[in-house]
Design a protein around this motif. Structure first.
Motif, PDB file in Angstrom:
ATOM      1  N   ASN A  73       0.990  -1.432   0.113  1.00  0.00           N
ATOM      2  CA  ASN A  73       0.033   0.166  -0.137  1.00  0.00           C
ATOM      3  C   ASN A  73       0.770   1.172  -0.074  1.00  0.00           C
ATOM      4  OD1 ASN A  73      -2.598  -1.322   0.138  1.00  0.00           O
ATOM      5  ND2 ASN A  73      -2.406  -1.771   1.875  1.00  0.00           N
ATOM      6  N   ASP A  74       1.559   0.975   0.228  1.00  0.00           N
ATOM      7  CA  ASP A  74       2.973   2.255   0.658  1.00  0.00           C
ATOM      8  C   ASP A  74       3.747   2.857  -0.479  1.00  0.00           C
ATOM      9  OD1 ASP A  74       1.463   2.092   3.215  1.00  0.00           O
ATOM     10  OD2 ASP A  74       3.108   1.584   4.579  1.00  0.00           O
ATOM     11  N   LYS A  75       3.956   1.604  -0.711  1.00  0.00           N
ATOM     12  CA  LYS A  75       5.510   1.825  -2.121  1.00  0.00           C
ATOM     13  C   LYS A  75       4.480   2.568  -3.896  1.00  0.00           C
ATOM     14  CE  LYS A  75       9.328   0.052  -3.916  1.00  0.00           C
ATOM     15  NZ  LYS A  75       9.926   0.798  -3.602  1.00  0.00           N
ATOM     16  N   LEU A  76       5.279   3.175  -3.636  1.00  0.00           N
ATOM     17  CA  LEU A  76       5.159   3.995  -5.257  1.00  0.00           C
ATOM     18  C   LEU A  76       5.838   4.356  -6.631  1.00  0.00           C
ATOM     19  CD1 LEU A  76       3.544   7.536  -3.372  1.00  0.00           C
ATOM     20  CD2 LEU A  76       1.787   5.880  -4.240  1.00  0.00           C
ATOM     21  N   GLY A  86       3.011  16.627 -15.597  1.00  0.00           N
ATOM     22  CA  GLY A  86       3.108  15.444 -15.997  1.00  0.00           C
ATOM     23  C   GLY A  86       3.454  13.700 -15.115  1.00  0.00           C
ATOM     24  N   LEU A  87       3.722  14.055 -13.970  1.00  0.00           N
ATOM     25  CA  LEU A  87       4.279  13.110 -12.710  1.00  0.00           C
ATOM     26  C   LEU A  87       3.199  12.507 -12.678  1.00  0.00           C
ATOM     27  CD1 LEU A  87       6.714  12.279 -10.798  1.00  0.00           C
ATOM     28  CD2 LEU A  87       5.460  13.901  -9.072  1.00  0.00           C
ATOM     29  N   LYS A  88       3.564  11.006 -12.825  1.00  0.00           N
ATOM     30  CA  LYS A  88       2.412  10.066 -12.635  1.00  0.00           C
ATOM     31  C   LYS A  88       2.873   8.616 -11.139  1.00  0.00           C
ATOM     32  CE  LYS A  88       0.172  11.368 -16.404  1.00  0.00           C
ATOM     33  NZ  LYS A  88      -1.125  11.795 -16.021  1.00  0.00           N
ATOM     34  N   GLU A  89       2.156   8.678 -10.445  1.00  0.00           N
ATOM     35  CA  GLU A  89       2.170   7.786  -9.501  1.00  0.00           C
ATOM     36  C   GLU A  89       1.282   6.413  -9.733  1.00  0.00           C
ATOM     37  OE1 GLU A  89       1.646  10.581  -5.919  1.00  0.00           O
ATOM     38  OE2 GLU A  89       3.666  10.969  -6.141  1.00  0.00           O
ATOM     39  N   ASP A  94      -2.023  -1.471  -6.790  1.00  0.00           N
ATOM     40  CA  ASP A  94      -2.700  -1.502  -8.147  1.00  0.00           C
ATOM     41  C   ASP A  94      -1.949  -2.054  -9.581  1.00  0.00           C
ATOM     42  OD1 ASP A  94      -4.627  -0.100  -6.028  1.00  0.00           O
ATOM     43  OD2 ASP A  94      -3.549   1.988  -6.847  1.00  0.00           O
ATOM     44  N   LEU A  95      -0.376  -1.181  -9.241  1.00  0.00           N
ATOM     45  CA  LEU A  95       0.069  -1.962 -10.547  1.00  0.00           C
ATOM     46  C   LEU A  95       0.405  -3.340 -10.342  1.00  0.00           C
ATOM     47  CD1 LEU A  95       2.236  -0.595 -12.461  1.00  0.00           C
ATOM     48  CD2 LEU A  95       3.780  -0.999 -10.718  1.00  0.00           C
ATOM     49  N   HIS A  96       0.377  -4.009  -8.990  1.00  0.00           N
ATOM     50  CA  HIS A  96       0.184  -5.251  -9.049  1.00  0.00           C
ATOM     51  C   HIS A  96      -0.960  -6.154  -9.709  1.00  0.00           C
ATOM     52  CE1 HIS A  96       1.816  -9.427  -8.146  1.00  0.00           C
ATOM     53  NE2 HIS A  96       0.628 -10.189  -7.353  1.00  0.00           N
ATOM     54  N   GLN A  97      -2.523  -5.860  -9.453  1.00  0.00           N
ATOM     55  CA  GLN A  97      -3.152  -6.406 -10.055  1.00  0.00           C
ATOM     56  C   GLN A  97      -3.221  -6.044 -12.406  1.00  0.00           C
ATOM     57  OE1 GLN A  97      -5.980  -3.847  -7.479  1.00  0.00           O
ATOM     58  NE2 GLN A  97      -5.373  -5.589  -5.666  1.00  0.00           N
ATOM     59  N   LYS A  98      -2.786  -4.995 -12.288  1.00  0.00           N
ATOM     60  CA  LYS A  98      -3.617  -4.452 -13.888  1.00  0.00           C
ATOM     61  C   LYS A  98      -2.789  -5.261 -14.817  1.00  0.00           C
ATOM     62  CE  LYS A  98      -2.863   0.788 -13.966  1.00  0.00           C
ATOM     63  NZ  LYS A  98      -2.355   1.442 -14.557  1.00  0.00           N
ATOM     64  N   ASP A  99      -1.636  -6.436 -14.189  1.00  0.00           N
ATOM     65  CA  ASP A  99      -1.138  -7.459 -14.664  1.00  0.00           C
ATOM     66  C   ASP A  99      -0.662  -7.293 -15.973  1.00  0.00           C
ATOM     67  OD1 ASP A  99       0.175  -9.808 -15.061  1.00  0.00           O
ATOM     68  OD2 ASP A  99      -1.680 -10.960 -16.060  1.00  0.00           O
ATOM     69  N   GLN A 100       0.388  -5.655 -15.888  1.00  0.00           N
ATOM     70  CA  GLN A 100       1.223  -5.611 -17.550  1.00  0.00           C
ATOM     71  C   GLN A 100       2.521  -5.933 -17.164  1.00  0.00           C
ATOM     72  OE1 GLN A 100       0.789  -1.203 -17.820  1.00  0.00           O
ATOM     73  NE2 GLN A 100      -1.551  -1.365 -18.441  1.00  0.00           N
ATOM     74  N   ARG A 101       2.995  -6.277 -18.073  1.00  0.00           N
ATOM     75  CA  ARG A 101       4.221  -7.216 -17.823  1.00  0.00           C
ATOM     76  C   ARG A 101       5.440  -6.389 -17.774  1.00  0.00           C
ATOM     77  NH1 ARG A 101       3.607 -12.083 -20.832  1.00  0.00           N
ATOM     78  NH2 ARG A 101       2.352 -14.084 -19.372  1.00  0.00           N
ATOM     79  N   GLU A 102       5.191  -5.271 -18.804  1.00  0.00           N
ATOM     80  CA  GLU A 102       6.306  -4.060 -18.675  1.00  0.00           C
ATOM     81  C   GLU A 102       6.482  -3.147 -17.266  1.00  0.00           C
ATOM     82  OE1 GLU A 102       4.222  -4.854 -21.324  1.00  0.00           O
ATOM     83  OE2 GLU A 102       4.986  -5.777 -22.892  1.00  0.00           O
ATOM     84  N   GLN A 103       4.742  -3.465 -16.344  1.00  0.00           N
ATOM     85  CA  GLN A 103       4.829  -2.181 -15.935  1.00  0.00           C
ATOM     86  C   GLN A 103       4.750  -3.401 -13.705  1.00  0.00           C
ATOM     87  OE1 GLN A 103       5.388   0.431 -15.936  1.00  0.00           O
ATOM     88  NE2 GLN A 103       5.268   0.777 -17.900  1.00  0.00           N
ATOM     89  N   HIS A 104       4.976  -4.039 -14.293  1.00  0.00           N
ATOM     90  CA  HIS A 104       5.186  -5.385 -12.891  1.00  0.00           C
ATOM     91  C   HIS A 104       5.829  -4.094 -12.226  1.00  0.00           C
ATOM     92  CE1 HIS A 104       4.728  -8.901 -10.533  1.00  0.00           C
ATOM     93  NE2 HIS A 104       3.769  -9.314 -11.077  1.00  0.00           N
TER      94      HIS A 104
END
Length: 141
Positions: A73-76, A86-89, A94-104
């Motif tokens: 929950n804490d790691k961004l 354009g800073l995206k966090e 959430d990144l793990h649930q997306k299941d995008q391999r490039e963004q794992h």
């Protein structure tokens, strides 16, 4: 030392090996540092920072990696698009649930730890539990 023995030692030293790593239950940071050493070739006696002598890595069960403590929950993870404001966090959960391999999350950690000329996409392969049954690893070797 015979020439045959020297040739076999040279072949073992210079050959690119394939490693299969099971990520089930592994901590993301420790997995990333171990994989980076293999990708860079730091485990070989011929390692040089300017050369690409690393091995190939296949990681299976990538959906079962773990974070310690409250890091889910804490790691961004942050990146900038290049545009003003354009800073995206995104949180690791959430990144793990997306299941995008490039963004794992583990792949982001590997690219953060990795320095030098090593090309991650060409030498790092990851598969989920379903794909392991379907994909024949014999073709990789």
């Amino acid at each position: 030392m015979s020439a045959l023995r020297r040739a076999s030692q040279s072949l073992n030293t210079h050959a690119r090996l394939w490693y299969q790593i099971d990520a089930k239950g592994q901590k993301v940071g420790r997995l990333a540092t171990f994989v980076v050493k293999l990708l860079q070739g730091k485990t070989k006696p011929i390692y040089h920072p300017a050369g690409d002598v690393g091995d190939f890595v296949v990681i299976i069960n990538t959906k079962d990696v773990e974070f310690t403590g409250k890091k889910w929950n804490d790691k961004l993870y942050r990146h900038h698009t290049g545009f003003p404001g354009g800073l995206k966090e995104i949180r690791a959960k959430d990144l793990h649930q997306k299941d995008q391999r490039e963004q794992h999350p583990y792949k982001k950690n590997i690219t953060q730890v990795l320095t030098g000329p090593c090309e991650v996409p060409k030498k790092l392969h990851d598969y989920t539990r379903k794909e392991v049954k379907e994909y024949p690893f014999k073709q990789l070797f």
